[in-house]
Design a protein around this motif. Sequence first.
Motif, short mmCIF file in Angstrom:
data_model
loop_
_atom_site.label_atom_id
_atom_site.label_comp_id
_atom_site.label_asym_id
_atom_site.label_seq_id
_atom_site.Cartn_x
_atom_site.Cartn_y
_atom_site.Cartn_z
N VAL A 97 0.85 -1.20 0.00
CA VAL A 97 0.00 0.00 0.00
C VAL A 97 0.88 1.25 0.00
CG1 VAL A 97 -1.67 1.36 1.34
CG2 VAL A 97 -2.02 -1.10 1.05
N THR A 98 1.93 1.23 0.81
CA THR A 98 2.85 2.37 0.89
C THR A 98 3.55 2.58 -0.45
OG1 THR A 98 3.17 2.00 3.24
CG2 THR A 98 4.84 3.32 2.11
N LYS A 99 4.00 1.50 -1.06
CA LYS A 99 4.67 1.59 -2.36
C LYS A 99 3.72 2.16 -3.41
CE LYS A 99 6.19 -2.10 -4.92
NZ LYS A 99 6.92 -3.33 -5.18
N ARG A 100 2.47 1.70 -3.41
CA ARG A 100 1.47 2.23 -4.35
C ARG A 100 1.25 3.72 -4.11
NH1 ARG A 100 -3.81 -0.84 -3.71
NH2 ARG A 100 -4.01 0.49 -1.89
N LEU A 101 1.20 4.11 -2.84
CA LEU A 101 1.02 5.53 -2.50
C LEU A 101 2.19 6.36 -3.02
CD1 LEU A 101 -0.22 7.97 -0.98
CD2 LEU A 101 0.95 7.13 1.08
N LEU A 102 3.41 5.92 -2.74
CA LEU A 102 4.59 6.68 -3.16
C LEU A 102 4.67 6.80 -4.69
CD1 LEU A 102 7.19 5.28 -0.61
CD2 LEU A 102 6.05 7.52 -0.58
N LYS A 103 4.42 5.70 -5.38
CA LYS A 103 4.41 5.75 -6.84
C LYS A 103 3.27 6.62 -7.34
CE LYS A 103 6.35 1.31 -8.27
NZ LYS A 103 5.99 0.02 -8.89
N GLY A 104 2.11 6.53 -6.65
CA GLY A 104 0.91 7.24 -7.07
C GLY A 104 1.01 8.74 -6.98
N VAL A 105 1.98 9.24 -6.21
CA VAL A 105 2.21 10.68 -6.15
C VAL A 105 2.64 11.19 -7.53
CG1 VAL A 105 3.70 12.46 -5.15
CG2 VAL A 105 2.72 10.69 -3.69
N PHE A 106 3.33 10.33 -8.28
CA PHE A 106 3.86 10.72 -9.58
C PHE A 106 3.03 10.19 -10.77
CE2 PHE A 106 7.37 10.48 -6.56
CZ PHE A 106 7.79 11.80 -6.59
N VAL A 107 2.52 8.97 -10.61
CA VAL A 107 1.77 8.32 -11.69
C VAL A 107 0.57 7.60 -11.09
CG1 VAL A 107 1.87 6.59 -13.53
CG2 VAL A 107 3.89 7.94 -13.01
N LYS A 108 -0.63 7.87 -11.65
CA LYS A 108 -1.83 7.20 -11.15
C LYS A 108 -1.65 5.69 -11.29
CE LYS A 108 -5.64 6.95 -13.67
NZ LYS A 108 -6.29 5.70 -13.82
N PRO A 109 -1.91 4.95 -10.22
CA PRO A 109 -1.78 3.49 -10.32
C PRO A 109 -2.70 2.92 -11.40
CG PRO A 109 -2.03 4.16 -8.03
CD PRO A 109 -2.28 5.37 -8.87
N GLU A 110 -2.21 1.95 -12.14
CA GLU A 110 -2.98 1.33 -13.21
C GLU A 110 -4.28 0.76 -12.62
OE1 GLU A 110 -2.64 -2.29 -16.42
OE2 GLU A 110 -0.87 -1.72 -15.29
N GLY A 111 -5.38 1.05 -13.28
CA GLY A 111 -6.66 0.54 -12.82
C GLY A 111 -7.31 1.36 -11.72
N TRP A 112 -6.62 2.38 -11.25
CA TRP A 112 -7.16 3.24 -10.18
C TRP A 112 -8.30 4.05 -10.76
CZ3 TRP A 112 -5.39 2.68 -5.32
CH2 TRP A 112 -5.78 3.63 -4.37
N PRO A 113 -9.46 4.12 -10.07
CA PRO A 113 -10.59 4.88 -10.62
C PRO A 113 -10.20 6.31 -10.98
CG PRO A 113 -11.27 3.64 -8.68
CD PRO A 113 -9.77 3.52 -8.78
#
Length: 175
Positions: A97-113
């Motif tokens: 979850v933390t890794k997804r959050l950190l990456k998500g600051v720069f790029v929307k996670p794939e499949g994220w609404p």
Amino acid sequence: MKKVAIFGKPGSGKSTLSKALAKATGLPLYPLDSLVYQANGERVAREVFDQAHDEIVSSATWIIDGFGPISAFYQRLDAADTLIYVDLAYSTSYWFVTKRLLKGVFVKPEGWPEGSSVIKGSWQSYKTLKLCPTFWNQDFNAKLNTFAADKQVYVIKSVAELNRFVSQGGKASTG
């Protein structure tokens, strides 16, 4: 393998697994988040969710990843011919979850609404993880074992098992 329910804690790799399995099998994939949330990140009305969920579950083939409302979750488990429980250690789920959050600051996670806040979604995942032991426990495992008589049931307990299952398109023996 025609109706597959993939479930587990937030940050357990369900989305990665479901995408790989859909690609390997050609089964249609329905990420539960896309049924539960609108494009702006707000929840859909329960009636709208129930109708969409019922249509999918009553169709001939599907992969659904996620949890959703408890009644829908058990409806899915009853209808599926294959159950995949991703039961990674809590520390691994928190890290994912933390890794997804950190990456998500720069790029929307794939499949994220679309329009959903990665920060709010991650915060919700942390809150859900804290509550998970009240559901994902020995009682649930016992209930899951009752399904094994007439369904394929896989319990994935490690990242290595998850990676093997993904790379073999659901053909790995995990338990």
